[in-house]
Design an enzyme around this catalytic site. Sequence first.
Site, short mmCIF file in Angstrom:
data_model
loop_
_atom_site.label_atom_id
_atom_site.label_comp_id
_atom_site.label_asym_id
_atom_site.label_seq_id
_atom_site.Cartn_x
_atom_site.Cartn_y
_atom_site.Cartn_z
N ASP A 194 0.83 -1.20 0.00
CA ASP A 194 0.00 0.00 0.00
C ASP A 194 0.86 1.26 0.00
O ASP A 194 1.65 1.48 0.93
CB ASP A 194 -0.89 -0.03 1.25
CG ASP A 194 -2.08 0.89 1.14
OD1 ASP A 194 -2.06 1.79 0.29
OD2 ASP A 194 -3.04 0.71 1.90
N ASP A 195 0.74 2.06 -1.04
CA ASP A 195 1.44 3.36 -1.14
C ASP A 195 2.95 3.23 -1.28
O ASP A 195 3.68 4.19 -0.98
CB ASP A 195 1.12 4.25 0.07
CG ASP A 195 -0.27 4.84 0.01
OD1 ASP A 195 -1.06 4.43 -0.87
OD2 ASP A 195 -0.59 5.70 0.86
N CYS A 223 -6.33 3.68 -3.68
CA CYS A 223 -6.56 2.34 -3.10
C CYS A 223 -7.73 1.56 -3.68
O CYS A 223 -7.54 0.50 -4.29
CB CYS A 223 -6.77 2.48 -1.60
SG CYS A 223 -5.39 3.23 -0.72
N LYS A 262 -5.67 -5.55 4.19
CA LYS A 262 -6.59 -4.43 3.96
C LYS A 262 -7.60 -4.74 2.85
O LYS A 262 -7.22 -5.07 1.74
CB LYS A 262 -5.76 -3.19 3.60
CG LYS A 262 -6.57 -1.98 3.17
CD LYS A 262 -5.64 -0.82 2.86
CE LYS A 262 -6.37 0.34 2.19
NZ LYS A 262 -5.48 1.49 1.95
N HIS A 300 -10.84 -2.59 2.00
CA HIS A 300 -11.15 -1.28 1.41
C HIS A 300 -12.04 -1.37 0.17
O HIS A 300 -11.89 -0.59 -0.78
CB HIS A 300 -9.87 -0.51 1.07
CG HIS A 300 -10.09 0.98 1.10
ND1 HIS A 300 -9.11 1.89 0.74
CD2 HIS A 300 -11.18 1.73 1.43
CE1 HIS A 300 -9.59 3.12 0.85
NE2 HIS A 300 -10.84 3.04 1.27
N HIS A 348 1.33 2.43 3.98
CA HIS A 348 0.39 3.55 4.10
C HIS A 348 0.61 4.24 5.45
O HIS A 348 1.08 3.63 6.40
CB HIS A 348 -1.03 3.00 4.01
CG HIS A 348 -2.09 4.03 3.73
ND1 HIS A 348 -2.46 4.99 4.64
CD2 HIS A 348 -2.87 4.23 2.64
CE1 HIS A 348 -3.42 5.74 4.14
NE2 HIS A 348 -3.69 5.30 2.91
N ASN A 387 -0.70 1.67 -5.79
CA ASN A 387 -0.69 2.99 -6.44
C ASN A 387 0.67 3.62 -6.20
O ASN A 387 1.53 3.04 -5.51
CB ASN A 387 -1.81 3.89 -5.91
CG ASN A 387 -1.95 3.93 -4.41
OD1 ASN A 387 -2.95 3.47 -3.85
ND2 ASN A 387 -0.96 4.45 -3.71
N LYS A 400 0.95 9.58 -5.74
CA LYS A 400 -0.33 8.94 -5.46
C LYS A 400 -1.47 9.93 -5.70
O LYS A 400 -1.38 11.11 -5.40
CB LYS A 400 -0.37 8.48 -4.00
CG LYS A 400 -1.73 7.96 -3.55
CD LYS A 400 -1.73 7.61 -2.07
CE LYS A 400 -3.12 7.15 -1.63
NZ LYS A 400 -3.16 6.77 -0.20
#
Length: 574
Positions: A58-59, A96, A150, A152, A242, A301, A318
């Site tokens: 994530d990120d 996300c 996660k 989401h 993240h 992302n 992002k």
Amino acid sequence: MAVYALTGFSLVSLLSFGYLSWDWMKPSLVADVATDPMEKSLPPTFTRPPHIIFILTDDQGYHDIGYHGSDIQTPTLDRLAAEGVKLENYYIQPICTPSRSQLITGRYQIHTGLQHSIIRPRQPNCLPLDQVTLPQKLQEAGYSTHMVGKWHLGFYKKECLPTRRGFDTFLGSLTGNVDYYTYDNCDGPGVCGYDLHEGEDVAWDQSGKYSTFLYAQRVSKILASHSPKEPIFIYVAFQAVHTPLQSPKEYIYRYRSMGNVARRKYAAMVTCMDEAVKNITWALKKYGYYDNSVIVFSTDNGGQTFSGGSNWPLRGRKGTYWEGGVRGIGFVHSPLIKRKRRTSWALVHITDWYPTLVSLARGNLSNVQGLDGYDVWPAISEGKESPRTEILHNIDPLYNHAKYGSLEDGFGIWNTAVQASIRVGEWKLLTGDPGYSDWIPPQTLTNFPGSWWNLERLTDGLRKSVWLFNITADPYERYDLSEQRPDVVRTLLMRLVHYNRTAIPVRYPAENPRAHPDFNGGAWGPWASEDDEEEWEGGREPLKSRNKKKKKCKICKLRSFFRKLNTRLMSNRI
């Protein structure tokens, strides 16, 4: 004049420092040499459906992996990638929910109604229930399916939960970001709740455990309790890296020489995640899965640059449709790959994993209509040409319209004020407001001069709504060719028109106060009943909600203020 001189000086300085010396076409900065003595004896093809481990971070920024020249230590990821196939023409989505929805459905956002923003914790919204998901197709093929991490993709009612969308088991969070230790998440002032779930229950007993370690341990536990003779699919969606920037102190200490505090914490989180992947790989070997396994690694992302991430040398971050927002880190590691230890420049998009993995699992795709993804396994394993020639990055009709866009600028066929982006062959087109457009070097220098990239941002795009790049020749998006090649612009606008005709309405409902964790025992979780569904499907709030008098208006106004402020910041308007 002096400012332009400073711009040139800064760019030359960067070149002398080596920041722009990375060879885009160089396969790797790490020697592609296998270190596993068993590698040569492994079978080149598989005789039974392979075990599939899909790891999503994530990120994590494009620059933030060792083999892209990063100062962050990722020895496990570097080795797995070096022994497998690195995907250097691999695309994801800028935020996300869109990436996760396209992975799970194999469809563009415009075909699921999720083309705008993310799914907010208090929205009565989730991945459309009529979509047959990737884990559901794998279940049909005889797989045991598990998710760790996660989600989401919405949770307002139980039918939206991972265990109702194809996963046999689930341990993780439902919202977009939580504390790595306490698992608390606040969606505005005073709207806070606990978010760690085991199956469909709140996992209160797991509080205090660092999520990256917790998730890796759960994967090992799943592997230990399952038989390697039966196919298994594990979707590992790490919360890392993240925000909030949290890591065990021993990992931060490794980067104590980094002057940028955010970068230091972020680097520690990346290295910690790398070790978690090492533990997962070790478990695959220990319990007898590895020889018949496929490990896919992907980011969701681009990196968030003001939170320690780096997408250098790409443009943007992002939340944007510049390459820094949508070009991802990706690789496949498997003893079953026919041509290992190489870099692939085949065009691959995150929607492609759905048909690729279902085909690997010998599942049935004949009854799945309207997929936007392609089976890219021959391109990955054998080095064949990718069946994909274009990517619709997105069309978002709700995003802030560009001030200077118009139908006239779009040759009368497309309103260029609308945020959209598409790649066809070597060409990439952006319309509307693509988002923050800087080129930001790695944040390892505490007082690095910012004049040159700020100038480029300020002098490029203030009165524009169309950009065109030859993305193969110009991956850094420095040379806008929209005025020189209006013929290409028109052709790509026609492709946007084509895709837009297939789009379904955007689903982005208003938030509902009943989602507040205070009404759910202090935790985020499903809150809608079946009786409510007709109201929300019609695009309205529930009757009960509409008839209630507004309360806590001061908090509402404050929340609205912060949300508007955040929107303005993200769209680069202040």
